[in-house]
Design an enzyme around this catalytic site. Structure first.
Site, PDB file in Angstrom:
ATOM      1  N   LYS A  60      -9.599 -19.812   7.742  1.00 22.10           N
ATOM      2  CA  LYS A  60     -10.801 -19.999   8.569  1.00 22.10           C
ATOM      3  C   LYS A  60     -11.371 -21.395   8.364  1.00 22.10           C
ATOM      4  CE  LYS A  60     -12.392 -16.582   6.258  1.00 22.10           C
ATOM      5  NZ  LYS A  60     -13.151 -15.492   5.646  1.00 22.10           N
ATOM      6  N   THR A  93     -25.630 -18.179   8.920  1.00 14.48           N
ATOM      7  CA  THR A  93     -24.213 -17.803   8.958  1.00 14.48           C
ATOM      8  C   THR A  93     -23.863 -16.841   7.822  1.00 14.48           C
ATOM      9  OG1 THR A  93     -23.744 -19.771   7.657  1.00 14.48           O
ATOM     10  CG2 THR A  93     -23.421 -19.956  10.044  1.00 14.48           C
ATOM     11  N   GLY A 133     -22.582 -13.877   6.197  1.00 14.30           N
ATOM     12  CA  GLY A 133     -21.757 -12.734   6.617  1.00 14.30           C
ATOM     13  C   GLY A 133     -20.723 -13.033   7.690  1.00 14.30           C
ATOM     14  N   THR A 134     -20.503 -14.319   7.992  1.00 13.33           N
ATOM     15  CA  THR A 134     -19.499 -14.644   9.032  1.00 13.33           C
ATOM     16  C   THR A 134     -18.119 -14.107   8.653  1.00 13.33           C
ATOM     17  OG1 THR A 134     -19.262 -16.802   7.978  1.00 13.33           O
ATOM     18  CG2 THR A 134     -20.539 -16.739  10.012  1.00 13.33           C
ATOM     19  N   GLY A 135     -17.738 -14.339   7.393  1.00  9.32           N
ATOM     20  CA  GLY A 135     -16.392 -13.960   6.942  1.00  9.32           C
ATOM     21  C   GLY A 135     -16.187 -12.450   6.971  1.00  9.32           C
ATOM     22  N   CYS A 136     -17.186 -11.713   6.457  1.00 10.88           N
ATOM     23  CA  CYS A 136     -17.076 -10.241   6.429  1.00 10.88           C
ATOM     24  C   CYS A 136     -17.005  -9.715   7.855  1.00 10.88           C
ATOM     25  CB  CYS A 136     -18.293  -9.616   5.753  1.00 10.88           C
ATOM     26  SG  CYS A 136     -18.562 -10.209   4.087  1.00 10.88           S
TER      27      CYS A 136
HETATM   28  N1  LIG Z   1     -21.241 -22.727  12.424  1.00 13.55           N
HETATM   29  C1  LIG Z   1     -20.298 -21.983  12.985  1.00 13.55           C
HETATM   30  N2  LIG Z   1     -20.174 -21.924  14.334  1.00 13.55           N
HETATM   31  C2  LIG Z   1     -19.208 -21.166  14.917  1.00 13.55           C
HETATM   32  N3  LIG Z   1     -18.309 -20.434  14.228  1.00 13.55           N
HETATM   33  C3  LIG Z   1     -18.374 -20.456  12.876  1.00 13.55           C
HETATM   34  C4  LIG Z   1     -19.378 -21.226  12.183  1.00 13.55           C
HETATM   35  N4  LIG Z   1     -19.199 -21.036  10.847  1.00 13.55           N
HETATM   36  C5  LIG Z   1     -18.164 -20.188  10.724  1.00 13.55           C
HETATM   37  N5  LIG Z   1     -17.647 -19.848  11.937  1.00 13.55           N
HETATM   38  C6  LIG Z   1     -16.546 -18.917  12.203  1.00 13.55           C
HETATM   39  O1  LIG Z   1     -16.853 -17.730  11.483  1.00 13.55           O
HETATM   40  C7  LIG Z   1     -15.663 -17.134  10.965  1.00 13.55           C
HETATM   41  C8  LIG Z   1     -15.770 -17.027   9.444  1.00 13.55           C
HETATM   42  O2  LIG Z   1     -15.471 -18.308   8.889  1.00 13.55           O
HETATM   43  P1  LIG Z   1     -16.054 -18.901   7.540  1.00 13.55           P
HETATM   44  O3  LIG Z   1     -15.243 -20.098   7.228  1.00 13.55           O
HETATM   45  O4  LIG Z   1     -17.540 -19.064   7.661  1.00 13.55           O
HETATM   46  O5  LIG Z   1     -15.741 -17.703   6.565  1.00 13.55           O
HETATM   47  P2  LIG Z   1     -16.311 -17.449   5.114  1.00 13.55           P
HETATM   48  O6  LIG Z   1     -16.562 -18.723   4.414  1.00 13.55           O
HETATM   49  O7  LIG Z   1     -15.383 -16.492   4.479  1.00 13.55           O
HETATM   50  O8  LIG Z   1     -17.703 -16.744   5.401  1.00 13.55           O
HETATM   51  P3  LIG Z   1     -18.637 -16.047   4.276  1.00 13.55           P
HETATM   52  O9  LIG Z   1     -19.414 -17.134   3.626  1.00 13.55           O
HETATM   53  O10 LIG Z   1     -19.459 -15.104   5.101  1.00 13.55           O
HETATM   54  O11 LIG Z   1     -17.740 -15.363   3.308  1.00 13.55           O
HETATM   55  C9  LIG Z   1     -14.517 -18.024  11.449  1.00 13.55           C
HETATM   56  O12 LIG Z   1     -14.001 -17.504  12.641  1.00 13.55           O
HETATM   57  C10 LIG Z   1     -15.197 -19.380  11.663  1.00 13.55           C
HETATM   58  O13 LIG Z   1     -14.477 -20.187  12.567  1.00 13.55           O
HETATM   59 MG   LIG Z   2     -15.864 -15.242   2.919  1.00 12.39          MG
END
Ligand SMILES: Nc1ncnc2c1ncn2[C@@H]1O[C@H](COP(=O)(O)OP(=O)(O)OP(=O)(O)O)[C@@H](O)[C@H]1O
Ligand SMILES: [Mg+2]
Length: 264
Positions: A178, A211, A213-216
């Protein structure tokens, strides 16, 4: 009466702030009309600003939760999030061996947005040995991809492919790296390694700090789509659309990293 609703098992931590972990998984799956069953690995006391405390659930109880839902429900996909330490991983690893032929989607949650460890550094090697090889799909962010592959930097698509090849050698079948943390890009790009090819998933990047919870949410949405019978590529494409909408309409509640809006 309906008895054919797809069922996903989420094995993850609880986020008292409601934005990530098991809460994000349940909200995502509810919105998608997928039934969520759960095994909670840890309870975190947190809000949008910080984690005050993490307390792990006894590993035996983690095992009992998984066995309870396994013996009674027809589970179509499993999503694994926060595992925290070796003891929990050992139980989860043992249980998922029993879930034969069910796709296992592993989000290798390591560090929270507030900077706290959600996977103990001392347990990373164990994770690589015991959990990664059981993953049908693993969804690291950039930091996790570097850590798991042992690479120093990931700067371009060639590095992404090399990183995926390394993770594939550890046994993960499909790898989704990601790009949410690539701060200075105009788009949010994620890369899938599938059958030795790289596929790109691109969406708009929103300039927001909400942002949490984006990953979950992404991995839960992928799991829900897989449980519905979608092909991997379509499942990711649709899940990315879901996350895009949830970030675009994210909630300005709390004073730190606000949560996504799972009901936009
Ligand atoms: N600012 C943003 N705008 C649009 N899409 C985003 C943004 N930040 C993350 N994403 C998307 O959200 C999804 C999760 O990516 P991210 O890299 O944030 O995961 P993560 O770091 O595991 O998240 P978390 O911190 O919740 O564990 C991916 O599809 C990424 O492209
Ligand atoms: Mg994550």
């Amino acid at each position: 009466m309906k008895n054919n609703i797809p069922i996903v098992l989420s094995i993850a931590g609880s986020d008292s702030g409601g934005g990530a972990g098991i809460q994000a998984d349940i909200k995502t799956l509810n919105t998608m009309k997928v039934f969520a069953v759960t095994a909670i690995t840890c309870i975190t006391a947190q809000n949008t600003k910080k984690i005050r405390k993490i307390s792990k659930v006894s590993p035996n109880l983690v095992e009992e939760q998984i066995l309870s839902v396994k013996e009674d429900f027809k589970i179509s996909a499993v999503k694994i999030g926060m595992l925290y330490d070796k003891e929990i991983m050992l139980k989860v690893s043992k249980c998922i061996k029993l879930l034969k032929d069910i796709p296992i989607i592993v989000d290798p949650v390591m560090i929270s947005k507030s900077g706290d460890y959600l996977l103990k550094p001392s347990a990373i090697n164990f994770f690589k040995k015991e959990i990664l090889p059981k993953a049908w799909l693993v969804t690291p962010n950039l930091h996790e991809a570097l850590n798991l592959s042992g690479m120093q930097v990931i700067e371009d698509e060639k590095d992404i492919k090399n990183c995926c090849i390394k993770l594939n050698k550890f046994g993960a079948e499909n790898i989704l790296i990601k790009g949410g943390h690539l701060k200075h890009t105009k788009e949010a790009v994620d890369y899938l390694f599938h059958n030795n090819k790289i596929y790109k998933f691109t969406s708009s990047r929103y300039n927001t700090k909400n942002t949490h919870g984006t990953g979950c949410t992404l991995s839960a949405a992928i799991s829900g789509n897989i449980a519905k019978g979608m092909h991997l590529i379509k499942a990711i494409k649709e899940a990315k659309k879901f996350v895009d909408k949830a970030i675009k309409n994210s909630l300005k509640i709390g004073s730190g990293h606000g949560p996504l809006n799972h009901f936009p």
